[in-house]
Design a protein around this motif. Structure first.
Motif, PDB file in Angstrom:
ATOM      1  N   LEU A 195       0.566  -1.581   0.154  1.00  0.00           N
ATOM      2  CA  LEU A 195       0.219  -0.027   0.257  1.00  0.00           C
ATOM      3  C   LEU A 195       0.537   1.196  -0.053  1.00  0.00           C
ATOM      4  N   SER A 196       1.740   1.592  -0.961  1.00  0.00           N
ATOM      5  CA  SER A 196       2.572   1.840  -1.318  1.00  0.00           C
ATOM      6  C   SER A 196       2.151   3.669  -1.313  1.00  0.00           C
ATOM      7  N   THR A 197       2.420   4.922  -0.573  1.00  0.00           N
ATOM      8  CA  THR A 197       1.957   6.540  -1.479  1.00  0.00           C
ATOM      9  C   THR A 197       2.808   6.559  -2.408  1.00  0.00           C
ATOM     10  N   LEU A 198       3.874   6.614  -2.548  1.00  0.00           N
ATOM     11  CA  LEU A 198       4.709   6.995  -2.937  1.00  0.00           C
ATOM     12  C   LEU A 198       4.513   6.845  -4.844  1.00  0.00           C
ATOM     13  N   ARG A 199       4.910   8.106  -5.370  1.00  0.00           N
ATOM     14  CA  ARG A 199       5.036   8.666  -7.223  1.00  0.00           C
ATOM     15  C   ARG A 199       5.756   7.172  -7.718  1.00  0.00           C
ATOM     16  N   ASP A 201       9.255   4.422  -6.758  1.00  0.00           N
ATOM     17  CA  ASP A 201       9.874   3.864  -6.140  1.00  0.00           C
ATOM     18  C   ASP A 201      10.353   1.879  -7.106  1.00  0.00           C
ATOM     19  N   ASN A 202      11.248   2.538  -7.256  1.00  0.00           N
ATOM     20  CA  ASN A 202      11.851   1.391  -8.155  1.00  0.00           C
ATOM     21  C   ASN A 202      12.806   0.152  -7.208  1.00  0.00           C
ATOM     22  N   LEU A 205      10.127  -5.408  -8.259  1.00  0.00           N
ATOM     23  CA  LEU A 205       9.742  -6.204  -8.756  1.00  0.00           C
ATOM     24  C   LEU A 205       8.468  -4.986  -8.377  1.00  0.00           C
ATOM     25  N   ASP A 206       7.757  -4.203  -9.444  1.00  0.00           N
ATOM     26  CA  ASP A 206       6.414  -4.095  -9.400  1.00  0.00           C
ATOM     27  C   ASP A 206       5.207  -4.547  -9.341  1.00  0.00           C
ATOM     28  N   LEU A 207       4.396  -5.809  -7.615  1.00  0.00           N
ATOM     29  CA  LEU A 207       4.130  -6.532  -8.020  1.00  0.00           C
ATOM     30  C   LEU A 207       2.581  -6.347  -7.604  1.00  0.00           C
ATOM     31  N   LYS A 208       2.401  -5.175  -7.408  1.00  0.00           N
ATOM     32  CA  LYS A 208       0.910  -4.790  -7.362  1.00  0.00           C
ATOM     33  C   LYS A 208       0.486  -4.409  -9.308  1.00  0.00           C
ATOM     34  N   GLN A 209       1.420  -4.512 -10.035  1.00  0.00           N
ATOM     35  CA  GLN A 209       0.842  -4.234 -11.211  1.00  0.00           C
ATOM     36  C   GLN A 209      -0.250  -5.437 -11.412  1.00  0.00           C
TER      37      GLN A 209
END
Ligand code: FAD
Ligand code: MLT
Ligand code: ZN
Length: 496
Positions: A195-199, A201-202, A205-209
């Motif tokens: 639940l990141s609130t950052l624009r 964040d590398n 892996l961007d797992l939420k996608q």
């Protein structure tokens, strides 16, 4: 302000379902008699009445992530199958059980968790209704980055799970860009806190996608963090009439050139779709380009154009200049710019209420495709011609109706073929509709531009993606839900 528009504001029709509030508040709905069957109906039957759960042991309505996790752990240990459900407005049967799955409704998880007015970052629970989020944001000077005709019922968790497109896609893009973070509960009850609130964040892996557009097959979304855009200070809405689809394509180019960064919607309505909506006498809508008495011959095509910017006078001037140039150059035959919010809302209703009007016409074969603009409308013409050649009775009063509309600016066409509800499809209709998606594939389009696969189109995954790609998808499903308890029989082809 982009006008809010739903069927309930159109002369009292209420074909778009509202969230089943009578049942909200209870944690468990389980039928114990005929009355309870009615209580469950908003969950077990879809909006188009195409899919109905044969039986449903219970509807679970948890209030917290911990309760979702506990329920899924319980189901996982006992091999009980679960269908996650939002507002139940999906158009591909993704949220309706196929056998005796339990429904896990997110309706009770509808709290806003935080909002940062400086950055425009909203964190909320998955069961928040889209229209309510939009209304909540407006006094803070922001709007939701998406808008759709089902906004009064669909939930943000359902929107993310279907990667919904809608009417603001042209301006604000896909939820893959607007969603900053998710909280997801996996099939075995493990909670993934992303639940990141950052624009930016590398880190890893961007797992939420992978959960965006997974249609409830990989996990249950419980919380969403979103980047929301500022509310535009000035909105202009215009409707133009055009003589051919070639002119529509010219108008697309001209509008992009003349309106540039303030262009926020470019929607198509063909004459048949316009006819169906203005034909609903109880809604009291009229085609503003049809003349005072409504007697002018209709244009074969209409385009709705919207700008969202910061300077009322400047934006209005730009819209008027566009219309002038388009009229002088013979690109459009006629056009009108809404003079106030009420007129803007009327124009939007002519577009947004097409699906509702079509549902009233009969049983609708709905196609949601992306096509290159060069082939865009040929699909509608071809379908109409094939039905006529096959001797199918067309038109109002019990005939078959073919309408084309959609998100022209995103090359996303909605082709709808309505047939009388009571009778089975004539063989010629079945033959013609069965050829639509193969034609789309031949023309390098997408068979599912924004509504998803659900039960309706799962067989197309193998036909449109390579075996290697589908294998990786199946591998992910196996890893996240090894027992296959989440939304079985949807999205993935049956041999998964
Ligand atoms: P549901 O219908 O309840 O569920 C849809 C899918 O998501 C199901 O597979 C379900 O299992 C899954 N799901 C739901 N919630 C969760 C969750 N929290 N976690 C995991 N999985 C979940 N769609 C567009 O893209 N663009 C449009 O312009 C558009 N316009 C529409 C207009 C009308 C009149 C109607 C009836 C529908 C329209 N739709 C449109 C389709 C539909 O509204 C969207 O797909 C919407 O995003 C579904 O949200 P929902 O909450 O109703 O989800
Ligand atoms: C729309 O754009 O109106 C929706 O996607 C619903 C539909 O396809 O009918
Ligand atoms: Zn759409």
């Amino acid at each position: 302000m982009k006008p809010s528009c739903d069927a309930s504001s159109a002369g009292g029709a209420s074909a778009i379902p509202r969230s089943p509030s009578s049942a909200a508040g209870k944690l468990l709905l389980a039928p114990s008699g005929p009355d309870d069957e009615n209580l469950l109906a908003p969950y077990t039957q879809d909006w188009t009445h195409k899919w109905k759960a044969p039986q449903c042991p219970a509807v679970l309505q948890p209030r917290t992530t911990e309760q979702v996790a506990g329920l899924l752990r319980h189901c996982y240990e006992r091999d009980l199958h679960v269908v996650p459900q939002g507002g139940n407005t999906g158009l591909v049967g993704g949220g309706i059980p196929l056998a005796n799955e339990v429904i896990l409704s997110l309706a009770n998880m509808n709290q806003i968790i935080s909002f940062d007015a400086a950055s425009g970052i909203l964190v909320c629970e998955a069961g928040c209704v889209l229209e309510e989020l939009d209304a909540w944001l407006r006094p803070h000077g922001y709007i939701m980055p998406l808008d759709l005709g089902a906004k009064g019922s669909c939930q943000i968790g359902g929107n993310v799970s279907t990667n919904a497109g809608g009417l603001r896609f042209l301006r604000y893009g896909s939820l893959h860009g607007s969603v900053l973070g998710l909280e997801v509960v996996l099939a075995d009850g493990r909670v993934l806190d992303m639940l990141s609130t950052l624009r930016k964040d590398n880190t890893g892996l961007d797992l939420k996608q992978i959960f965006i557009g997974a249609e409830g097959t990989l996990g249950v979304i419980t919380k969403v963090s979103l980047q929301v855009p500022p509310a535009p200070a000035a909105v202009q809405v215009a409707l133009v009439g055009l003589e051919s689809f070639e002119k529509v394509r010219e108008m697309v180019m001209l509008s992009k050139r003349k309106l540039g960064e303030i262009l926020s919607a470019m929607e198509l309505v063909d004459a048949a779709a316009m006819d169906v909506v203005v034909g609903k006498a109880a809604w009291g809508l009229r085609n503003p380009l049809a003349g005072g008495s409504g007697a002018n011959p209709p244009f074969p095509f209409y385009m709705l154009l919207e700008t969202s910017g910061s300077g009322e006078a400047h934006d209005r001037e730009k819209m008027e200049e566009l219309l002038e140039a388009a009229l002088e150059g013979g690109v459009v035959g006629d056009g009108t710019v809404a003079q106030d919010l009420a007129q803007a809302q009327e124009i939007w209703k002519l577009r947004e209420l097409i699906p509702v009007a079509m549902e009233e016409e009969g049983r609708v074969h709905k196609f949601d495709v992306s096509l290159p603009l060069s082939a865009f409308y040929a699909l509608v013409e071809r379908t109409r011609e094939a039905l006529e050649e096959g001797g199918v009775v067309m038109g109002e009063g019990g005939g078959v109706r073919v309408v084309g509309y959609g998100h022209l600016g995103d090359s996303n066409l909605h082709l709808n073929v309505s047939v009388p509800r009571e009778a089975p499809d004539p063989p010629e209709v079945s033959r013609v509709v069965s050829r639509v998606l193969p034609w789309v594939m031949e023309h390098k389009g997408s068979v599912s531009a924004e509504h998803g696969l659900g039960q309706l189109k799962k067989t197309y995954l193998l036909q449109t993606k390579s075996k290697e790609v589908v294998d990786v998808m199946r591998g992910m499903k196996k890893m996240l839900d090894p027992k296959g308890i989440l939304n079985p029989g949807k999205f993935f082809p049956d041999d998964a």
